[in-house]
Design a protein around this motif. Structure first.
Motif, PDB file in Angstrom:
ATOM      1  N   ILE A   1       9.834  -9.024  37.935  1.00 47.46           N
ATOM      2  CA  ILE A   1      10.309  -7.974  37.042  1.00 47.46           C
ATOM      3  C   ILE A   1      10.527  -8.524  35.637  1.00 47.46           C
ATOM      4  O   ILE A   1      10.735  -9.717  35.439  1.00 47.46           O
ATOM      5  CB  ILE A   1      11.594  -7.310  37.564  1.00 47.46           C
ATOM      6  N   VAL A   2      10.495  -7.601  34.662  1.00 47.09           N
ATOM      7  CA  VAL A   2      10.563  -7.958  33.250  1.00 47.09           C
ATOM      8  C   VAL A   2      11.767  -7.278  32.606  1.00 47.09           C
ATOM      9  O   VAL A   2      11.976  -6.074  32.790  1.00 47.09           O
ATOM     10  CB  VAL A   2       9.283  -7.534  32.513  1.00 47.09           C
ATOM     11  N   ALA A   3      12.532  -8.042  31.850  1.00 45.26           N
ATOM     12  CA  ALA A   3      13.640  -7.510  31.059  1.00 45.26           C
ATOM     13  C   ALA A   3      13.237  -7.495  29.592  1.00 45.26           C
ATOM     14  O   ALA A   3      12.413  -8.301  29.154  1.00 45.26           O
ATOM     15  CB  ALA A   3      14.885  -8.371  31.239  1.00 45.26           C
ATOM     16  N   ALA A   4      13.832  -6.588  28.834  1.00 48.37           N
ATOM     17  CA  ALA A   4      13.563  -6.531  27.398  1.00 48.37           C
ATOM     18  C   ALA A   4      14.866  -6.443  26.620  1.00 48.37           C
ATOM     19  O   ALA A   4      15.684  -5.544  26.858  1.00 48.37           O
ATOM     20  CB  ALA A   4      12.680  -5.341  27.053  1.00 48.37           C
ATOM     21  N   HIS A   5      15.057  -7.392  25.704  1.00 51.38           N
ATOM     22  CA  HIS A   5      16.127  -7.295  24.716  1.00 51.38           C
ATOM     23  C   HIS A   5      15.745  -6.174  23.758  1.00 51.38           C
ATOM     24  O   HIS A   5      14.722  -6.253  23.077  1.00 51.38           O
ATOM     25  CB  HIS A   5      16.261  -8.629  23.967  1.00 51.38           C
ATOM     26  N   ALA A   6      16.544  -5.113  23.719  1.00 52.38           N
ATOM     27  CA  ALA A   6      16.220  -3.970  22.859  1.00 52.38           C
ATOM     28  C   ALA A   6      17.511  -3.311  22.415  1.00 52.38           C
ATOM     29  O   ALA A   6      18.316  -2.895  23.256  1.00 52.38           O
ATOM     30  CB  ALA A   6      15.333  -2.972  23.588  1.00 52.38           C
ATOM     31  N   GLN A   7      17.716  -3.187  21.097  1.00 56.38           N
ATOM     32  CA  GLN A   7      18.977  -2.691  20.563  1.00 56.38           C
ATOM     33  C   GLN A   7      18.801  -1.507  19.622  1.00 56.38           C
ATOM     34  O   GLN A   7      19.616  -1.286  18.732  1.00 56.38           O
ATOM     35  CB  GLN A   7      19.711  -3.828  19.840  1.00 56.38           C
ATOM     36  N   SER A   8      17.747  -0.741  19.834  1.00 53.98           N
ATOM     37  CA  SER A   8      17.544   0.494  19.074  1.00 53.98           C
ATOM     38  C   SER A   8      16.701   1.433  19.912  1.00 53.98           C
ATOM     39  O   SER A   8      15.994   0.999  20.828  1.00 53.98           O
ATOM     40  CB  SER A   8      16.824   0.211  17.750  1.00 53.98           C
ATOM     41  N   ALA A   9      16.776   2.732  19.592  1.00 54.71           N
ATOM     42  CA  ALA A   9      16.002   3.711  20.354  1.00 54.71           C
ATOM     43  C   ALA A   9      14.509   3.428  20.256  1.00 54.71           C
ATOM     44  O   ALA A   9      13.773   3.549  21.238  1.00 54.71           O
ATOM     45  CB  ALA A   9      16.316   5.119  19.867  1.00 54.71           C
ATOM     46  N   ALA A  10      14.046   3.017  19.068  1.00 54.03           N
ATOM     47  CA  ALA A  10      12.619   2.733  18.896  1.00 54.03           C
ATOM     48  C   ALA A  10      12.207   1.539  19.752  1.00 54.03           C
ATOM     49  O   ALA A  10      11.149   1.561  20.396  1.00 54.03           O
ATOM     50  CB  ALA A  10      12.314   2.462  17.425  1.00 54.03           C
ATOM     51  N   GLY A  11      13.027   0.507  19.770  1.00 57.95           N
ATOM     52  CA  GLY A  11      12.708  -0.665  20.574  1.00 57.95           C
ATOM     53  C   GLY A  11      12.773  -0.374  22.058  1.00 57.95           C
ATOM     54  O   GLY A  11      11.915  -0.818  22.831  1.00 57.95           O
ATOM     55  N   VAL A  12      13.779   0.379  22.488  1.00 53.91           N
ATOM     56  CA  VAL A  12      13.900   0.747  23.894  1.00 53.91           C
ATOM     57  C   VAL A  12      12.719   1.593  24.330  1.00 53.91           C
ATOM     58  O   VAL A  12      12.129   1.381  25.394  1.00 53.91           O
ATOM     59  CB  VAL A  12      15.222   1.504  24.141  1.00 53.91           C
ATOM     60  N   ARG A  13      12.336   2.552  23.500  1.00 55.89           N
ATOM     61  CA  ARG A  13      11.226   3.451  23.847  1.00 55.89           C
ATOM     62  C   ARG A  13       9.925   2.675  24.040  1.00 55.89           C
ATOM     63  O   ARG A  13       9.205   2.870  25.030  1.00 55.89           O
ATOM     64  CB  ARG A  13      11.050   4.507  22.750  1.00 55.89           C
ATOM     65  N   ALA A  14       9.621   1.777  23.108  1.00 56.79           N
ATOM     66  CA  ALA A  14       8.385   1.001  23.211  1.00 56.79           C
ATOM     67  C   ALA A  14       8.405   0.112  24.452  1.00 56.79           C
ATOM     68  O   ALA A  14       7.400  -0.015  25.163  1.00 56.79           O
ATOM     69  CB  ALA A  14       8.192   0.158  21.956  1.00 56.79           C
ATOM     70  N   ALA A  15       9.561  -0.503  24.732  1.00 54.47           N
ATOM     71  CA  ALA A  15       9.664  -1.396  25.886  1.00 54.47           C
ATOM     72  C   ALA A  15       9.504  -0.629  27.199  1.00 54.47           C
ATOM     73  O   ALA A  15       8.812  -1.078  28.118  1.00 54.47           O
ATOM     74  CB  ALA A  15      10.996  -2.129  25.856  1.00 54.47           C
ATOM     75  N   LEU A  16      10.135   0.538  27.292  1.00 52.19           N
ATOM     76  CA  LEU A  16      10.014   1.338  28.510  1.00 52.19           C
ATOM     77  C   LEU A  16       8.580   1.818  28.706  1.00 52.19           C
ATOM     78  O   LEU A  16       8.032   1.793  29.815  1.00 52.19           O
ATOM     79  CB  LEU A  16      10.973   2.524  28.465  1.00 52.19           C
ATOM     80  N   LYS A  17       7.949   2.259  27.641  1.00 52.33           N
ATOM     81  CA  LYS A  17       6.562   2.713  27.746  1.00 52.33           C
ATOM     82  C   LYS A  17       5.632   1.561  28.146  1.00 52.33           C
ATOM     83  O   LYS A  17       4.609   1.781  28.802  1.00 52.33           O
ATOM     84  CB  LYS A  17       6.106   3.325  26.423  1.00 52.33           C
ATOM     85  N   ALA A  18       6.001   0.340  27.750  1.00 50.04           N
ATOM     86  CA  ALA A  18       5.194  -0.829  28.121  1.00 50.04           C
ATOM     87  C   ALA A  18       5.370  -1.199  29.589  1.00 50.04           C
ATOM     88  O   ALA A  18       4.549  -1.928  30.139  1.00 50.04           O
ATOM     89  CB  ALA A  18       5.569  -2.015  27.237  1.00 50.04           C
ATOM     90  N   GLY A  19       6.456  -0.710  30.211  1.00 57.26           N
ATOM     91  CA  GLY A  19       6.643  -0.961  31.638  1.00 57.26           C
ATOM     92  C   GLY A  19       7.729  -1.946  31.997  1.00 57.26           C
ATOM     93  O   GLY A  19       7.755  -2.452  33.128  1.00 57.26           O
ATOM     94  N   VAL A  20       8.671  -2.246  31.069  1.00 55.72           N
ATOM     95  CA  VAL A  20       9.725  -3.195  31.424  1.00 55.72           C
ATOM     96  C   VAL A  20      10.621  -2.601  32.513  1.00 55.72           C
ATOM     97  O   VAL A  20      10.762  -1.386  32.636  1.00 55.72           O
ATOM     98  CB  VAL A  20      10.571  -3.605  30.201  1.00 55.72           C
ATOM     99  N   ASP A  21      11.225  -3.482  33.279  1.00 58.20           N
ATOM    100  CA  ASP A  21      12.016  -3.060  34.444  1.00 58.20           C
ATOM    101  C   ASP A  21      13.501  -2.929  34.152  1.00 58.20           C
ATOM    102  O   ASP A  21      14.192  -2.168  34.832  1.00 58.20           O
ATOM    103  CB  ASP A  21      11.788  -4.058  35.578  1.00 58.20           C
ATOM    104  N   THR A  22      13.997  -3.673  33.171  1.00 59.65           N
ATOM    105  CA  THR A  22      15.383  -3.495  32.744  1.00 59.65           C
ATOM    106  C   THR A  22      15.459  -3.613  31.229  1.00 59.65           C
ATOM    107  O   THR A  22      14.757  -4.434  30.621  1.00 59.65           O
ATOM    108  CB  THR A  22      16.350  -4.523  33.365  1.00 59.65           C
ATOM    109  N   ILE A  23      16.293  -2.775  30.646  1.00 58.08           N
ATOM    110  CA  ILE A  23      16.615  -2.853  29.225  1.00 58.08           C
ATOM    111  C   ILE A  23      17.939  -3.583  29.083  1.00 58.08           C
ATOM    112  O   ILE A  23      18.923  -3.247  29.747  1.00 58.08           O
ATOM    113  CB  ILE A  23      16.720  -1.455  28.593  1.00 58.08           C
ATOM    114  N   GLU A  24      17.964  -4.572  28.207  1.00 55.66           N
ATOM    115  CA  GLU A  24      19.182  -5.334  27.942  1.00 55.66           C
ATOM    116  C   GLU A  24      19.769  -4.877  26.606  1.00 55.66           C
ATOM    117  O   GLU A  24      19.082  -4.892  25.604  1.00 55.66           O
ATOM    118  CB  GLU A  24      18.875  -6.825  27.909  1.00 55.66           C
TER     119      GLU A  24
END
Length: 445
Positions: free
Chosen positions: A239-262
């Motif tokens: 599984i893949v986690a993504a450091h993301a601290q804005s809506a734009a960053g979270v959106r791109a990470a989720l669309k890319a398929g990350v499994d957890t948002i940090e």
């Protein structure tokens, strides 16, 4: 932490109250839990009906509460959470620090430090951890020693260096950098070849290493590169986690398929749906770790006491309200919200995982039972280890803590466990060395 023997002693925890970790706070009274020599739970039954085989060690847990061990899904083991200096390092200092980290002496020092910090986590009741950003592959090596029973420790999901863009969050100290999707995929493959069983992406800028105001939360890695990393990792079942601290960053990470948002951000309808049903994630959904322990101290404690720079303070203020709102939204909309503290960051010690649960209650609308549920059953599901841990069930590993009270009613009982059991190995009289100044500052809010 050395075990010194390969055979566990089978035992029975008798006459205990059992905190199940369910969201409703369900507790079982006068219960006996029998654990075999393989470290797995063999029996859970009312004490009056329990059968304890000959040769099993009897532990009287009368008046105590047995609960699932905590899971911390966001740790860094290269630091203890002490106060940091706010001055930026010069390029020359950065180069010298990097050379030291990767020298034989530096590697030996780092291996000793992570081992000490992992011990602190274990003694505080954390029986599973995921590292998310390591200097090298020191956590992979330690994980293998724990898995082979050479060292007593929690279950470890080790990420190795995070994956970032050149000059982005974590680079150069704890990251491999890339500028294209092809390079990003190669870096993911490098980590996997080194044996990692977790991967982390820096989707946006961060706080503590920002050199300008406004960096925190700014999108950094593009969606295509993150998708390449996720594809490579998911093919290996990681599984893949993504450091993301804005809506734009979270959106791109989720669309890319990350499994957890940090860390996270406020949620709109699209983000809620992506968390709940993410077709590119490994298991079809994505979880959230809001890491309130990492953001709130940087805005709640005075800048003078923290000793942080104006840049760090400004970047903290920029993202903290969004992270808190994201935690509230996650609870409100039923996102699979787990628990990670970002240990090693300023005022985030290795022994205070329970405080994250307390902050979830104070700031995000959780009940104590829901927060404890997040740190056990939800975290296990989000990390893909719910088949072996996260709850007290026959056939699962004996990852247990023995407490003076019910954590679903009073989270503070988690601060001083009487006994910690990791995969059937007991830690008798667990103790941690506290950092008095850090504890004092954290208590202020």
């Amino acid at each position: 932490m050395a075990i010194g023997r390969k055979e566990r002693e089978p035992f029975a925890l008798e006459h205990a109250s059992v905190a199940t970790g369910n969201a409703d706070g369900k507790i079982l009274h006068d219960t006996t839990i029998v654990v075999g020599s393989d470290g797995r739970i063999e029996q859970i039954s009312p004490s009056a009906k329990a059968f304890v085989p000959a040769g099993y060690h009897h532990i009287d847990a009368s008046g105590k509460v047995v609960a699932p061990g905590l899971i911390n899904a966001h740790t860094h083991l290269f630091a203890e959470g002490k106060l940091i200096q706010g001055k930026d390092a010069s390029p020359r200092q950065e180069k010298a620090a990097l050379a030291l980290i990767h020298s034989p002496l530096g590697k030996a020092y780092l291996a000793a430090k992570v081992r000490s910090n992992v011990k602190a986590l274990l003694n505080s009741g954390v029986t599973t951890i995921r590292s998310l950003g390591d200097a090298g592959y020191e956590m992979v090596a330690l994980r293998d020693k724990v898995d082979s029973d050479d060292v007593l420790g929690p279950r470890i999901l080790a990420s190795g260096p995070m994956l970032a863009i050149p000059g982005g969050h974590g680079d150069p100290y704890i990251a491999l950098s890339s500028s294209t999707p092809e390079q990003a995929r190669l870096n993911a493959r490098i980590n996997l070849e080194h044996g990692v069983n977790a991967i982390k992406i820096a989707a946006t800028g961060g706080v503590t290493d920002a050199k300008e105001v406004g960096v925190a939360g700014t999108p950094q890695m593009d969606e295509e590169s993150m998708a390449a990393i996720c594809e490579e990792a998911h093919e290996a079942g990681v599984i893949v986690a993504a450091h993301a601290q804005s809506a734009a960053g979270v959106r791109a990470a989720l669309k890319a398929g990350v499994d957890t948002i940090e860390h996270g951000s406020p949620m709109d309808e699209e983000l809620v749906e992506l968390y709940r049903h993410n077709p590119r994630a490994l298991r079809g959904f994505s979880g959230l770790n809001s890491t309130l322990s990492a953001c709130l101290p940087l805005v709640k404690v005075s800048q003078e006491e923290l000793g942080i720079s104006d840049i760090i303070r400004a970047n903290s203020e920029q993202v903290t309200s969004g992270m808190v709102q994201g935690a509230r939204d996650g609870h409100k909309y039923g996102i699979s919200e787990g628990v990670g503290t970002d240990t090693g960051m300023t005022l985030v010690t290795q022994y205070n995982t329970w405080r994250e649960l307390d902050l979830m209650v104070r700031y995000a609308g959780f009940t104590p039972a829901e927060a404890f549920h997040a740190a056990t059953q939800v975290n296990a599901k989000n990390l893909g280890v719910d088949d072996v841990t996260g709850s007290i069930a026959i056939g699962k590993d004996a990852d247990l803590i023995v407490l003076d009270g019910d954590p679903a009613q009073d989270l503070r009982v988690l601060e001083h466990p009487n006994l910690v059991i990791a995969r059937g190995w007991p830690v008798w009289r667990p103790k941690v060395k506290h950092i008095a100044e850090v504890d004092r500052l954290v208590e202020t809010f």
